[in-house]
Design a protein around this motif. Structure first.
Motif: not given
Length: 262
Positions: A112, A224, A227, A229
């Motif tokens: 991840v 994760w 998404e 990030w």
């Protein structure tokens, strides 16, 4: 449905209290066309239509409906294949991050972090227990990542293990300076994720006194799967000051980790 050997009758058994209107509708629309189509023909029912007697407009529309059905089934098949491909990736990570221990959990944390754009090096094969589990790098920042698990509440001794690795890191051969470390913990693994404590450490006084961050592997999984990030990178590396990592700089004497980096 029960039918005698003579085939002269059919007995249908339906649940008590079935809506009689639905039952009659099913008999007329499904049972009679399948079992006694001649009865509908004799009654000149609109449920029985001879395709040979259809108008051209009717025939064209029937074919259009059939084509739409085939296209729908093809699209559904494609979407099911895409879903299966996504689940083939998500299922192992989901299981390891939420219920994993040992190397499977370390591998999931590695994956991840890589998905978030970090460069991650596995350290166990190089230094064994003398270092943390992972070295993660992003946008010029480098941190040691220690990965732990616990069936129940994580013991308060866990941060000390990461502090020890940070203290011994400079003495290991081929290492370069790091900007800190982070502890990733999968805890209360015997409980469903929704029933676990939201924070790794529920003792606020102890948590506030820590000099190193601790995050749960379940939190990593949540970032994760969405998404997110930026949230993951901020939790691991802090404020990097840039959205994208800089271009790697050439080094005249690369360290051991530079040669081992994947």
């Amino acid at each position: 449905m029960w039918m005698p050997t003579s085939g002269s009758a059919r007995w249908f058994v339906v649940p008590h209290g079935t809506d009689q209107r639905l039952l009659v509708q099913w008999l007329v629309q499904h049972a009679l066309p399948a079992c006694v189509p001649g009865a509908l023909t004799r009654a000149r029912s609109s449920l029985v239509r001879d395709p040979a007697l259809a108008t051209d407009a009717e025939a064209r529309l029937v074919e259009t409906i059939a084509e739409e059905q085939r296209a729908h089934e093809q699209r559904q098949t494609e979407l099911q294949q895409q879903l299966a491909a996504l689940r083939a990736v998500a299922d192992p990570l989901r299981d390891r991050l939420l219920f994993g221990t040992g190397h499977p959990l370390e591998d999931a944390v590695h994956d991840v972090l890589v998905a978030a754009g970090a460069t991650v090096t596995r350290l166990d094969a190089v230094y064994g227990t003398d270092s943390a589990d992972l070295l993660a790098e992003y946008s010029g920042r480098r941190v040691l990542v220690e990965v732990k698990s616990a069936n129940s509440r994580p013991p308060q001794s866990l941060p000390g293990k990461l502090l020890k690795h940070l203290n011994t890191w400079p003495a290991l051969p081929g290492t370069e300076p790091v900007d800190g470390g982070i502890l990733v913990v999968n805890y209360q693994t015997k409980l469903p994720p929704a029933q676990r404590d939201t924070e790794v450490c529920t003792d606020r006084a102890f948590a506030d006194a820590l000099s190193l961050p601790m995050i749960s592997s379940a939190r990593l999984f949540d970032w994760w799967r969405r998404e997110d990030w930026d949230a993951m990178r901020h939790a691991v590396f802090g404020d990097t000051g840039s959205a994208q990592p800089p271009e790697p700089k050439a080094s005249g004497r690369p360290g051991l980790l530079s040669r081992l980096r994947r």
